[in-house]
Design a protein around this motif. Structure first.
Motif, PDB file in Angstrom:
ATOM      1  N   ARG A   1       4.673  51.580  44.818  1.00  0.00           N
ATOM      2  CA  ARG A   1       5.104  50.687  43.654  1.00  0.00           C
ATOM      3  C   ARG A   1       5.922  51.543  42.732  1.00  0.00           C
ATOM      4  NH1 ARG A   1      -0.260  48.998  44.770  1.00  0.00           N
ATOM      5  NH2 ARG A   1      -1.165  51.027  43.759  1.00  0.00           N
ATOM      6  N   PHE A   2       6.999  51.091  42.282  1.00  0.00           N
ATOM      7  CA  PHE A   2       7.698  51.325  41.199  1.00  0.00           C
ATOM      8  C   PHE A   2       7.542  50.619  39.985  1.00  0.00           C
ATOM      9  CE2 PHE A   2      10.301  52.635  45.140  1.00  0.00           C
ATOM     10  CZ  PHE A   2      10.497  54.161  44.825  1.00  0.00           C
ATOM     11  N   GLY A   3       6.828  50.941  39.136  1.00  0.00           N
ATOM     12  CA  GLY A   3       6.345  50.235  37.799  1.00  0.00           C
ATOM     13  C   GLY A   3       5.460  49.010  38.492  1.00  0.00           C
TER      14      GLY A   3
ATOM     15  N   THR B   1       6.709  46.232  43.656  1.00  0.00           N
ATOM     16  CA  THR B   1       5.748  46.885  44.970  1.00  0.00           C
ATOM     17  C   THR B   1       7.094  47.027  46.010  1.00  0.00           C
ATOM     18  OG1 THR B   1       3.730  45.990  44.200  1.00  0.00           O
ATOM     19  CG2 THR B   1       4.067  46.998  46.490  1.00  0.00           C
ATOM     20  N   ALA B   2       7.640  48.223  46.300  1.00  0.00           N
ATOM     21  CA  ALA B   2       8.589  48.281  47.073  1.00  0.00           C
ATOM     22  C   ALA B   2       8.267  48.340  48.397  1.00  0.00           C
ATOM     23  CB  ALA B   2       9.331  49.711  46.898  1.00  0.00           C
ATOM     24  N   LEU B   3       7.237  48.391  48.834  1.00  0.00           N
ATOM     25  CA  LEU B   3       6.346  48.667  50.172  1.00  0.00           C
ATOM     26  C   LEU B   3       4.927  48.191  49.843  1.00  0.00           C
ATOM     27  CD1 LEU B   3       8.055  49.229  52.714  1.00  0.00           C
ATOM     28  CD2 LEU B   3       6.998  51.476  52.891  1.00  0.00           C
TER      29      LEU B   3
ATOM     30  N   ARG C   1      16.742  42.360  53.896  1.00  0.00           N
ATOM     31  CA  ARG C   1      17.561  42.270  52.799  1.00  0.00           C
ATOM     32  C   ARG C   1      17.922  43.373  52.147  1.00  0.00           C
ATOM     33  NH1 ARG C   1      19.401  37.270  50.930  1.00  0.00           N
ATOM     34  NH2 ARG C   1      18.362  35.541  51.840  1.00  0.00           N
ATOM     35  N   SER C   2      18.845  43.425  51.130  1.00  0.00           N
ATOM     36  CA  SER C   2      18.934  44.575  50.408  1.00  0.00           C
ATOM     37  C   SER C   2      17.498  44.436  49.231  1.00  0.00           C
ATOM     38  CB  SER C   2      20.108  44.320  49.424  1.00  0.00           C
ATOM     39  OG  SER C   2      20.438  45.476  48.521  1.00  0.00           O
ATOM     40  N   GLY C   3      17.004  45.560  49.313  1.00  0.00           N
ATOM     41  CA  GLY C   3      15.719  45.491  48.298  1.00  0.00           C
ATOM     42  C   GLY C   3      14.623  45.422  48.857  1.00  0.00           C
ATOM     43  N   ALA C   4      14.583  45.074  50.344  1.00  0.00           N
ATOM     44  CA  ALA C   4      13.511  44.583  51.093  1.00  0.00           C
ATOM     45  C   ALA C   4      12.464  45.860  51.135  1.00  0.00           C
ATOM     46  CB  ALA C   4      13.887  44.233  52.426  1.00  0.00           C
ATOM     47  N   GLY C   5      12.932  47.087  50.993  1.00  0.00           N
ATOM     48  CA  GLY C   5      11.866  48.263  51.108  1.00  0.00           C
ATOM     49  C   GLY C   5      12.364  49.159  52.305  1.00  0.00           C
ATOM     50  N   LYS C   6      13.344  49.093  53.097  1.00  0.00           N
ATOM     51  CA  LYS C   6      13.759  49.925  54.020  1.00  0.00           C
ATOM     52  C   LYS C   6      13.983  51.300  53.601  1.00  0.00           C
ATOM     53  CE  LYS C   6      17.544  47.474  54.879  1.00  0.00           C
ATOM     54  NZ  LYS C   6      17.595  46.740  53.633  1.00  0.00           N
ATOM     55  N   SER C   7      14.686  51.542  52.623  1.00  0.00           N
ATOM     56  CA  SER C   7      14.820  53.091  52.078  1.00  0.00           C
ATOM     57  C   SER C   7      13.636  53.672  51.901  1.00  0.00           C
ATOM     58  CB  SER C   7      15.833  52.954  51.048  1.00  0.00           C
ATOM     59  OG  SER C   7      17.177  52.742  51.325  1.00  0.00           O
ATOM     60  N   THR C   8      12.825  52.764  51.065  1.00  0.00           N
ATOM     61  CA  THR C   8      11.526  53.314  50.572  1.00  0.00           C
ATOM     62  C   THR C   8      10.640  53.925  51.797  1.00  0.00           C
ATOM     63  OG1 THR C   8      11.688  51.949  48.679  1.00  0.00           O
ATOM     64  CG2 THR C   8       9.525  52.617  49.147  1.00  0.00           C
ATOM     65  N   LEU C   9      10.680  52.970  52.936  1.00  0.00           N
ATOM     66  CA  LEU C   9       9.945  53.368  53.968  1.00  0.00           C
ATOM     67  C   LEU C   9      10.327  54.888  54.620  1.00  0.00           C
ATOM     68  CD1 LEU C   9       7.883  53.035  56.261  1.00  0.00           C
ATOM     69  CD2 LEU C   9       9.568  51.591  57.389  1.00  0.00           C
TER      70      LEU C   9
ATOM     71  N   ASP D   1      19.266  56.220  57.110  1.00  0.00           N
ATOM     72  CA  ASP D   1      19.121  55.228  56.019  1.00  0.00           C
ATOM     73  C   ASP D   1      20.553  54.534  55.598  1.00  0.00           C
ATOM     74  OD1 ASP D   1      18.315  53.450  54.009  1.00  0.00           O
ATOM     75  OD2 ASP D   1      18.059  55.257  52.479  1.00  0.00           O
ATOM     76  N   GLU D   2      20.869  53.527  56.547  1.00  0.00           N
ATOM     77  CA  GLU D   2      21.925  52.810  56.461  1.00  0.00           C
ATOM     78  C   GLU D   2      23.126  53.690  56.716  1.00  0.00           C
ATOM     79  OE1 GLU D   2      22.254  49.226  55.109  1.00  0.00           O
ATOM     80  OE2 GLU D   2      20.399  49.147  53.825  1.00  0.00           O
ATOM     81  N   PRO D   3      23.344  54.402  57.910  1.00  0.00           N
ATOM     82  CA  PRO D   3      24.220  55.318  58.111  1.00  0.00           C
ATOM     83  C   PRO D   3      25.658  54.743  58.266  1.00  0.00           C
ATOM     84  CG  PRO D   3      23.034  54.973  60.283  1.00  0.00           C
ATOM     85  CD  PRO D   3      22.169  53.979  58.855  1.00  0.00           C
TER      86      PRO D   3
ATOM     87  N   LEU E   1      19.390  49.241  59.076  1.00  0.00           N
ATOM     88  CA  LEU E   1      20.600  48.585  59.115  1.00  0.00           C
ATOM     89  C   LEU E   1      20.689  47.249  58.381  1.00  0.00           C
ATOM     90  CD1 LEU E   1      20.924  48.976  63.137  1.00  0.00           C
ATOM     91  CD2 LEU E   1      22.500  50.085  61.252  1.00  0.00           C
ATOM     92  N   HIS E   2      21.792  46.967  57.938  1.00  0.00           N
ATOM     93  CA  HIS E   2      21.881  45.641  57.172  1.00  0.00           C
ATOM     94  C   HIS E   2      21.989  44.595  58.321  1.00  0.00           C
ATOM     95  CE1 HIS E   2      22.179  46.298  52.883  1.00  0.00           C
ATOM     96  NE2 HIS E   2      22.328  45.119  52.747  1.00  0.00           N
ATOM     97  N   HIS E   3      23.000  44.865  59.217  1.00  0.00           N
ATOM     98  CA  HIS E   3      23.456  43.852  60.053  1.00  0.00           C
ATOM     99  C   HIS E   3      22.609  43.602  61.456  1.00  0.00           C
ATOM    100  CE1 HIS E   3      26.486  42.510  57.563  1.00  0.00           C
ATOM    101  NE2 HIS E   3      26.775  43.692  57.209  1.00  0.00           N
TER     102      HIS E   3
HETATM  103  N1  LIG Z   1      13.507  54.963  42.346  1.00  0.00           N
HETATM  104  C1  LIG Z   1      13.214  53.525  42.031  1.00  0.00           C
HETATM  105  N2  LIG Z   1      12.885  53.236  40.769  1.00  0.00           N
HETATM  106  C2  LIG Z   1      12.519  51.698  40.752  1.00  0.00           C
HETATM  107  N3  LIG Z   1      12.570  50.847  41.547  1.00  0.00           N
HETATM  108  C3  LIG Z   1      12.898  51.338  43.156  1.00  0.00           C
HETATM  109  C4  LIG Z   1      13.271  52.672  43.145  1.00  0.00           C
HETATM  110  N4  LIG Z   1      13.692  52.878  44.362  1.00  0.00           N
HETATM  111  C5  LIG Z   1      13.364  51.477  44.980  1.00  0.00           C
HETATM  112  N5  LIG Z   1      13.161  50.576  43.980  1.00  0.00           N
HETATM  113  C6  LIG Z   1      12.692  49.298  44.171  1.00  0.00           C
HETATM  114  O1  LIG Z   1      11.939  49.205  45.271  1.00  0.00           O
HETATM  115  C7  LIG Z   1      12.451  47.872  46.110  1.00  0.00           C
HETATM  116  C8  LIG Z   1      12.973  48.335  47.375  1.00  0.00           C
HETATM  117  O2  LIG Z   1      14.001  49.225  47.541  1.00  0.00           O
HETATM  118  P1  LIG Z   1      14.458  49.979  48.651  1.00  0.00           P
HETATM  119  O3  LIG Z   1      15.926  50.940  48.197  1.00  0.00           O
HETATM  120  O4  LIG Z   1      13.608  50.474  49.418  1.00  0.00           O
HETATM  121  O5  LIG Z   1      15.151  48.472  49.427  1.00  0.00           O
HETATM  122  P2  LIG Z   1      16.031  48.584  50.569  1.00  0.00           P
HETATM  123  O6  LIG Z   1      15.827  47.642  51.469  1.00  0.00           O
HETATM  124  O7  LIG Z   1      16.498  49.850  51.012  1.00  0.00           O
HETATM  125  O8  LIG Z   1      17.687  48.165  50.080  1.00  0.00           O
HETATM  126  P3  LIG Z   1      19.172  48.602  50.408  1.00  0.00           P
HETATM  127  O9  LIG Z   1      19.245  47.877  51.603  1.00  0.00           O
HETATM  128  O10 LIG Z   1      19.776  47.760  48.977  1.00  0.00           O
HETATM  129  O11 LIG Z   1      19.037  49.815  50.103  1.00  0.00           O
HETATM  130  C9  LIG Z   1      13.882  47.113  45.131  1.00  0.00           C
HETATM  131  O12 LIG Z   1      13.033  46.300  44.486  1.00  0.00           O
HETATM  132  C10 LIG Z   1      14.231  48.447  44.589  1.00  0.00           C
HETATM  133  O13 LIG Z   1      14.740  47.952  43.330  1.00  0.00           O
END
Ligand SMILES: Nc1ncnc2c1ncn2[C@@H]1O[C@H](COP(=O)(O)OP(=O)(O)OP(=O)(O)O)[C@@H](O)[C@H]1O
Length: 247
Positions: free
Chosen positions: A10-12, A15-17, A35-43, A169-171, A202-204
């Motif tokens: 969670r970020f505040g 819930t990113a993941l 999608r953008s913001g789905a949580g891929k980078s967080t994982l 991460d989205e290389p 990957l986005h695509h």
């Molecule tokens: N450091 C952070 N502080 C606050 N919120 C965050 C932080 N990192 C990620 N988030 C939030 O967590 C969610 C998932 O983000 P994440 O970057 O994992 O998505 P993503 O699928 O990798 O998107 P993208 O393709 O745009 O990189 C989003 O709502 C994002 O705004």
């Protein structure tokens, strides 16, 4: 090989993941899509321990990844090499020295500070550059290269870390179509030749279809699809991207 159980971050109030569980076998090439913001980078960042989870567990074989501290954590980060969208090279250093940064954990600090790398490490770096068809550029400054070339240098830097996992991460997100193919081909080759496990955000969908054997689809922090690329049909795509399909 890699086992993730109930991983939540969670970020505040976001819930990113959410409660993600999955296993990754050695040698897999997995595309993580959503999608953008789905949580891929967080994982990927959680796996590398760039960030800590709110709850859940991560195991690599019988190692508890989240229990690692100090040197053990440093060693884990070496074994789970990250590749970033923006390459993260040091512009003013040569290509060769950028690759050698991947050896930083294995040499005394004075050597990396003074760029006095041991010969064996230099040989390793040149070998990695050669595999990525980048030897001709070894002595150029990193900022003289195209985006695709910089990303191949970043892959070479990851390779000299002697990793067990590549977390990309989205290389290719900031690359043109030709460079995109060159970078994805490099990752595919390393996966094939070294049996190195690759998790690639990957986005695509098209790229995921072309390069990945297994797809993990994330929607709003939840894994909504996990299966062979052949099973990625219209219904699965709607689940991952929402009813309007790919963004
Ligand atoms: N450091 C952070 N502080 C606050 N919120 C965050 C932080 N990192 C990620 N988030 C939030 O967590 C969610 C998932 O983000 P994440 O970057 O994992 O998505 P993503 O699928 O990798 O998107 P993208 O393709 O745009 O990189 C989003 O709502 C994002 O705004």
């Amino acid at each position: 090989m890699l086992r993730i159980e109930g991983l939540t971050r969670r970020f505040g109030t976001v819930t990113a993941l959410h409660d993600v569980s999955l296993t990754v076998e050695e040698g897999e090439f997995i595309g993580v899509i959503g999608r953008s913001g789905a949580g891929k980078s967080t994982l990927l960042r959680l796996i590398n321990r760039l960030i800590e989870p709110s709850s859940g567990r991560i195991f690599f074989g019988d190692e508890d990844v989240l229990a690692k501290r100090g040197r053990a954590l440093q060693d884990w980060r070496r074994r789970a090499a990250m590749i970033f969208q923006q390459f993260a090279l040091i512009d003013r250093l040569s290509v060769l020295d950028n690759v050698l940064v991947g050896r930083v954990a294995t040499v005394p600090r004075w050597r990396s500070w003074t760029l006095a790398w041991p010969l064996a490490d230099r040989a390793l770096a040149i070998e990695a550059l050669d595999r990525l068809d980048m030897t001709d550029h070894a002595l150029k400054r990193a900022d003289q290269l195209s985006g695709g070339q910089q990303q191949r240098v970043a892959i070479a830097r990851a390779l000299v870390q002697a990793p067990r996992l590549i977390l990309a991460d989205e290389p290719v997100a900031s690359l043109d179509p030709r460079s995109t193919r060159a970078v994805m081909d490099s990752l595919a080759r390393i996966n094939r030749e070294d049996g190195l496990t690759v998790l690639c955000n990957l986005h695509h969908i098209d790229l995921a279809r072309d390069y990945c054997r297994r797809i993990i689809g994330i929607h709003a922090g939840r894994v909504v699809f996990d299966g062979p690329v052949e099973a990625l049909d219209a219904a699965a795509i709607a689940l991952i991207y929402g009813q309007d399909g790919e963004e």
